[in-house]
Design a protein around this motif. Structure first.
Motif, PDB file in Angstrom:
ATOM      1  N   ALA A  77       0.845  -1.202   0.000  1.00  0.00           N
ATOM      2  CA  ALA A  77       0.000   0.000   0.000  1.00  0.00           C
ATOM      3  C   ALA A  77       0.875   1.246   0.000  1.00  0.00           C
ATOM      4  CB  ALA A  77      -0.931  -0.019   1.213  1.00  0.00           C
ATOM      5  N   MET A  78       1.959   1.203   0.757  1.00  0.00           N
ATOM      6  CA  MET A  78       2.884   2.342   0.820  1.00  0.00           C
ATOM      7  C   MET A  78       3.468   2.609  -0.561  1.00  0.00           C
ATOM      8  SD  MET A  78       6.416   2.888   0.898  1.00  0.00           S
ATOM      9  CE  MET A  78       7.191   1.411   1.558  1.00  0.00           C
ATOM     10  N   ARG A  79       3.777   1.526  -1.293  1.00  0.00           N
ATOM     11  CA  ARG A  79       4.424   1.694  -2.607  1.00  0.00           C
ATOM     12  C   ARG A  79       3.438   2.089  -3.702  1.00  0.00           C
ATOM     13  NH1 ARG A  79       8.385  -3.230  -1.685  1.00  0.00           N
ATOM     14  NH2 ARG A  79      10.038  -2.096  -0.580  1.00  0.00           N
ATOM     15  N   SER A  80       2.163   1.803  -3.535  1.00  0.00           N
ATOM     16  CA  SER A  80       1.235   1.973  -4.658  1.00  0.00           C
ATOM     17  C   SER A  80       0.563   3.350  -4.690  1.00  0.00           C
ATOM     18  CB  SER A  80       0.160   0.885  -4.619  1.00  0.00           C
ATOM     19  OG  SER A  80      -0.681   1.118  -3.504  1.00  0.00           O
ATOM     20  N   GLY A  81       0.504   4.030  -3.569  1.00  0.00           N
ATOM     21  CA  GLY A  81      -0.237   5.296  -3.535  1.00  0.00           C
ATOM     22  C   GLY A  81       0.470   6.402  -4.293  1.00  0.00           C
ATOM     23  N   ASP A  82      -0.301   7.273  -4.949  1.00  0.00           N
ATOM     24  CA  ASP A  82       0.283   8.429  -5.636  1.00  0.00           C
ATOM     25  C   ASP A  82      -0.368   9.683  -5.066  1.00  0.00           C
ATOM     26  OD1 ASP A  82       1.193  10.424  -7.234  1.00  0.00           O
ATOM     27  OD2 ASP A  82       0.659   9.471  -9.130  1.00  0.00           O
ATOM     28  N   TRP A  83       0.415  10.475  -4.342  1.00  0.00           N
ATOM     29  CA  TRP A  83      -0.147  11.652  -3.686  1.00  0.00           C
ATOM     30  C   TRP A  83      -0.771  12.623  -4.688  1.00  0.00           C
ATOM     31  CZ3 TRP A  83       1.925  16.234  -5.285  1.00  0.00           C
ATOM     32  CH2 TRP A  83       3.173  16.166  -5.928  1.00  0.00           C
ATOM     33  N   LYS A  84      -0.248  12.636  -5.908  1.00  0.00           N
ATOM     34  CA  LYS A  84      -0.741  13.601  -6.903  1.00  0.00           C
ATOM     35  C   LYS A  84      -2.179  13.295  -7.311  1.00  0.00           C
ATOM     36  CE  LYS A  84       2.962  14.069  -9.787  1.00  0.00           C
ATOM     37  NZ  LYS A  84       3.323  13.119 -10.585  1.00  0.00           N
ATOM     38  N   GLU A  85      -2.519  12.011  -7.308  1.00  0.00           N
ATOM     39  CA  GLU A  85      -3.862  11.602  -7.750  1.00  0.00           C
ATOM     40  C   GLU A  85      -4.915  11.799  -6.666  1.00  0.00           C
ATOM     41  OE1 GLU A  85      -4.505  10.736 -10.840  1.00  0.00           O
ATOM     42  OE2 GLU A  85      -2.374  11.046 -11.290  1.00  0.00           O
ATOM     43  N   LYS A  86      -4.495  12.081  -5.455  1.00  0.00           N
ATOM     44  CA  LYS A  86      -5.415  12.183  -4.312  1.00  0.00           C
ATOM     45  C   LYS A  86      -6.247  10.899  -4.135  1.00  0.00           C
ATOM     46  CE  LYS A  86      -5.750  17.179  -4.281  1.00  0.00           C
ATOM     47  NZ  LYS A  86      -6.589  18.355  -4.242  1.00  0.00           N
ATOM     48  N   ASN A  87      -5.686   9.783  -4.532  1.00  0.00           N
ATOM     49  CA  ASN A  87      -6.410   8.519  -4.357  1.00  0.00           C
ATOM     50  C   ASN A  87      -5.849   7.744  -3.174  1.00  0.00           C
ATOM     51  OD1 ASN A  87      -3.965   7.672  -5.264  1.00  0.00           O
ATOM     52  ND2 ASN A  87      -4.693   6.695  -7.138  1.00  0.00           N
ATOM     53  N   VAL A 110      -7.951  33.228  10.529  1.00  0.00           N
ATOM     54  CA  VAL A 110      -7.245  32.179   9.789  1.00  0.00           C
ATOM     55  C   VAL A 110      -6.514  32.795   8.605  1.00  0.00           C
ATOM     56  CG1 VAL A 110      -7.437  29.916   8.693  1.00  0.00           C
ATOM     57  CG2 VAL A 110      -9.286  30.734  10.134  1.00  0.00           C
ATOM     58  N   LEU A 111      -5.346  32.262   8.308  1.00  0.00           N
ATOM     59  CA  LEU A 111      -4.652  32.601   7.068  1.00  0.00           C
ATOM     60  C   LEU A 111      -4.656  31.367   6.180  1.00  0.00           C
ATOM     61  CD1 LEU A 111      -1.774  34.434   8.837  1.00  0.00           C
ATOM     62  CD2 LEU A 111      -3.150  35.500   7.050  1.00  0.00           C
ATOM     63  N   MET A 112      -5.152  31.509   4.952  1.00  0.00           N
ATOM     64  CA  MET A 112      -5.103  30.378   4.028  1.00  0.00           C
ATOM     65  C   MET A 112      -5.354  30.869   2.610  1.00  0.00           C
ATOM     66  SD  MET A 112      -6.943  26.652   4.337  1.00  0.00           S
ATOM     67  CE  MET A 112      -6.577  26.564   6.085  1.00  0.00           C
ATOM     68  N   GLY A 113      -4.840  30.116   1.651  1.00  0.00           N
ATOM     69  CA  GLY A 113      -5.067  30.461   0.253  1.00  0.00           C
ATOM     70  C   GLY A 113      -5.420  29.223  -0.540  1.00  0.00           C
ATOM     71  N   ALA A 114      -5.918  29.438  -1.752  1.00  0.00           N
ATOM     72  CA  ALA A 114      -6.269  28.322  -2.622  1.00  0.00           C
ATOM     73  C   ALA A 114      -5.928  28.673  -4.060  1.00  0.00           C
ATOM     74  CB  ALA A 114      -7.755  27.997  -2.510  1.00  0.00           C
ATOM     75  N   VAL A 115      -5.564  27.638  -4.810  1.00  0.00           N
ATOM     76  CA  VAL A 115      -5.331  27.784  -6.251  1.00  0.00           C
ATOM     77  C   VAL A 115      -6.229  26.761  -6.942  1.00  0.00           C
ATOM     78  CG1 VAL A 115      -3.662  27.600  -8.118  1.00  0.00           C
ATOM     79  CG2 VAL A 115      -2.960  28.542  -5.914  1.00  0.00           C
ATOM     80  N   ILE A 116      -7.097  27.252  -7.814  1.00  0.00           N
ATOM     81  CA  ILE A 116      -8.129  26.405  -8.424  1.00  0.00           C
ATOM     82  C   ILE A 116      -7.952  26.414  -9.941  1.00  0.00           C
ATOM     83  CG2 ILE A 116     -10.637  26.089  -8.661  1.00  0.00           C
ATOM     84  CD1 ILE A 116     -10.726  27.772  -5.937  1.00  0.00           C
ATOM     85  N   THR A 117      -8.086  25.228 -10.546  1.00  0.00           N
ATOM     86  CA  THR A 117      -7.913  25.102 -12.004  1.00  0.00           C
ATOM     87  C   THR A 117      -8.948  24.136 -12.561  1.00  0.00           C
ATOM     88  OG1 THR A 117      -6.271  23.399 -11.521  1.00  0.00           O
ATOM     89  CG2 THR A 117      -5.425  25.556 -12.157  1.00  0.00           C
ATOM     90  N   ARG A 118      -9.026  24.137 -13.896  1.00  0.00           N
ATOM     91  CA  ARG A 118      -9.825  23.131 -14.607  1.00  0.00           C
ATOM     92  C   ARG A 118      -8.920  22.167 -15.372  1.00  0.00           C
ATOM     93  NH1 ARG A 118     -14.924  26.439 -17.358  1.00  0.00           N
ATOM     94  NH2 ARG A 118     -16.230  26.390 -15.494  1.00  0.00           N
ATOM     95  N   ASP A 119      -7.831  22.713 -15.906  1.00  0.00           N
ATOM     96  CA  ASP A 119      -6.967  21.938 -16.801  1.00  0.00           C
ATOM     97  C   ASP A 119      -6.064  20.985 -16.009  1.00  0.00           C
ATOM     98  OD1 ASP A 119      -5.635  21.415 -19.355  1.00  0.00           O
ATOM     99  OD2 ASP A 119      -3.932  22.422 -18.400  1.00  0.00           O
ATOM    100  N   PRO A 120      -6.119  19.673 -16.306  1.00  0.00           N
ATOM    101  CA  PRO A 120      -5.321  18.717 -15.528  1.00  0.00           C
ATOM    102  C   PRO A 120      -3.804  18.931 -15.652  1.00  0.00           C
ATOM    103  CG  PRO A 120      -6.623  17.584 -17.237  1.00  0.00           C
ATOM    104  CD  PRO A 120      -6.975  19.035 -17.322  1.00  0.00           C
ATOM    105  N   ALA A 121      -3.340  19.352 -16.826  1.00  0.00           N
ATOM    106  CA  ALA A 121      -1.887  19.542 -16.993  1.00  0.00           C
ATOM    107  C   ALA A 121      -1.403  20.717 -16.142  1.00  0.00           C
ATOM    108  CB  ALA A 121      -1.568  19.774 -18.467  1.00  0.00           C
ATOM    109  N   LEU A 122      -2.217  21.766 -16.117  1.00  0.00           N
ATOM    110  CA  LEU A 122      -1.869  22.928 -15.300  1.00  0.00           C
ATOM    111  C   LEU A 122      -1.896  22.548 -13.814  1.00  0.00           C
ATOM    112  CD1 LEU A 122      -1.166  25.768 -16.096  1.00  0.00           C
ATOM    113  CD2 LEU A 122      -3.605  26.348 -16.132  1.00  0.00           C
ATOM    114  N   HIS A 123      -2.903  21.775 -13.445  1.00  0.00           N
ATOM    115  CA  HIS A 123      -3.011  21.326 -12.056  1.00  0.00           C
ATOM    116  C   HIS A 123      -1.787  20.506 -11.657  1.00  0.00           C
ATOM    117  CE1 HIS A 123      -4.489  19.710  -8.341  1.00  0.00           C
ATOM    118  NE2 HIS A 123      -4.419  18.484  -8.798  1.00  0.00           N
ATOM    119  N   GLU A 124      -1.315  19.687 -12.569  1.00  0.00           N
ATOM    120  CA  GLU A 124      -0.154  18.850 -12.242  1.00  0.00           C
ATOM    121  C   GLU A 124       1.084  19.725 -11.996  1.00  0.00           C
ATOM    122  OE1 GLU A 124       0.377  15.236 -14.193  1.00  0.00           O
ATOM    123  OE2 GLU A 124       2.454  15.011 -13.477  1.00  0.00           O
ATOM    124  N   ARG A 125       1.265  20.745 -12.827  1.00  0.00           N
ATOM    125  CA  ARG A 125       2.410  21.638 -12.600  1.00  0.00           C
ATOM    126  C   ARG A 125       2.290  22.337 -11.256  1.00  0.00           C
ATOM    127  NH1 ARG A 125       3.010  25.278 -17.891  1.00  0.00           N
ATOM    128  NH2 ARG A 125       4.933  25.937 -16.860  1.00  0.00           N
TER     129      ARG A 125
END
Ligand SMILES: *Cc1c(COP(=O)(O)O)cnc(C)c1O
Length: 389
Positions: free
Chosen positions: A42-52, A216-231
């Motif tokens: 399980a440790m080896r299979s997870g990908d943090w980028k996919e949020k899965n 509270v201090l917090m920010g967010a960055v929101i996108t639609r495009d998956p390639a942009l999100h990955e960067r």
């Protein structure tokens, strides 16, 4: 099988498991640096980028994933990344999209720390940051160079309140393959639909209306495009942009009431702005819903509300010492940065030193209209205007 353990180990480990099936409106607050894996596979299979999968506290917990999903939904986006402040969210975008040799365009009225970051990238990182007239519209085309990678927009500017023509800027940018980022903090994503107008990235300072508590201090960055999100995800990870679970909870707690608060701020701010417009001490009311405000026609076309933040320009016969006395005399408007909380705030700006192209000679004062009774706020200002004499 219960493994025998000493009292000391009992202090660290428990076998107790709470019953499944607990349900309540607030989401759970998951605190974690270490995240546990069932086994090595399980440790080896997870990908943090996919949020899965969960891999490490910094890369997300159910608390932060849920808040990200909710914020993406509000903006009608697909992906969202949280940052420890609005400014950190801006930095995440810059570091995702810019490298040495690249060029970034920023509006001349941009949130000042964003301008400061641009100057730093210019001075030390081999990026050029150039500033454009926020009312430039399609004229931005003439400024775009082959190495221009990013155009920041802010709608409206949060001190001088010019409203940019986002569709015109986005069209010119996209024809040249340039990404457009919008700082959408002023309207909290409620009064301006950034993706519909063509922007690629929406940044929010959740510190303001989403939180609503000035706590509270917090920010967010929101996108639609998956390639942009990955960067952006890589930038988020490499820069170590974690947010505290309790803070994420506080922001989520503010969301259900955000529209009601925003509309109340909006109604009160328009009343106060109209009252100030009729005063002889004030030459200009810089509120996008008022005709004095540059870009007012664009605001009418693109926005559906206004929130609580606006500025005024005092008649130039008043010195800074006089307008400082006015600000100091206010009782309900406290002197402080930021906005979006219940308390009214006021801030004088030395706008002539902040801007390349500012024409007015009078002192600019910004108001954040809170949730106090508007008649008390107007009376407060009327009393303090007496200090100008
Ligand atoms: C407040 C603000 C930010 C930055 O948010 P912080 O959480 O204070 O860092 C960015 N842009 C605008 C327009 C803001 O008002």
């Amino acid at each position: 099988m219960t493994i025998p353990k000493s009292l000391q180990t009992t202090l660290v480990h428990t076998d107790y498991q709470a019953p499944e099936g607990f349900a309540a409106f607030p989401g759970a607050i998951h605190h974690a640096s270490t995240v546990l894996f069932k086994n090595v596979a399980a440790m080896r299979s997870g990908d943090w980028k996919e949020k899965n999968a969960y891999t490490y506290g910094l890369h997300g917990t159910p608390t932060t994933f849920t808040l990200e999903a909710r914020l993406a939904e509000i903006e009608d986006g697909k992906h969202c990344l949280l940052a420890p402040s609005g400014l950190a969210a801006i930095a995440m975008v810059d570091f995702a999209l810019l490298k040495a040799g690249d060029d970034v365009l920023l509006p001349d009225n941009v949130y000042n720390p964003n301008r400061e970051l641009g100057s730093w990238l210019s001075a030390d990182f081999g990026v050029t940051a150039r500033y454009y007239d926020p009312l430039i519209g399609e004229g931005i085309a003439a400024l775009i160079q082959p190495n221009t990678k990013l155009i920041w927009t802010e709608a409206p500017g949060s001190v001088s309140m010019e409203v940019p023509d986002l569709p015109a800027i986005c069209k010119a940018a996209h024809e040249r393959g340039v990404v457009v980022a919008l700082d959408n903090t002023w309207s909290a994503g409620l009064a301006l639909r950034g993706f519909e107008l063509g922007v690629d990235i929406i940044m929010q300072a959740l510190t303001k209306y989403q939180s609503g508590g000035s706590d509270v201090l917090m920010g967010a960055v929101i996108t639609r495009d998956p390639a942009l999100h990955e960067r952006l995800s890589l930038s988020h990870m490499r820069l170590g942009m974690g947010v505290g679970a309790d803070d994420a909870y506080l922001v989520a707690r503010g969301l259900p009431t955000m529209r009601l608060r925003f509309d109340a701020h909006d109604a009160a701010a328009r009343k106060l702005a109209a009252w100030l417009q009729a005063r002889p001490e004030i030459t200009r009311v810089l509120h996008p819903a008022f005709t004095d405000c540059p870009g007012h026609e664009i605001w009418k076309r693109d926005f559906s509300g206004a929130g609580g933040l606006f500025s005024v320009v005092f008649d130039e016969r008043y010195t800074e010492a006089q307008t400082d006395r006015f600000v100091d005399a206010l009782k309900f408007f406290k002197i402080g940065y930021s906005w979006g909380g219940a308390n009214s705030l006021v801030m004088p700006y030395r706008i002539q030193r902040m801007r390349n192209d500012w024409q007015d000679k009078g002192i600019l004062v910004r108001f954040n209209v809170g949730l106090e009774d508007i008649n008390d706020l107007i009376a407060d200002i009327e009393r303090a205007l007496g200090e100008l004499q």
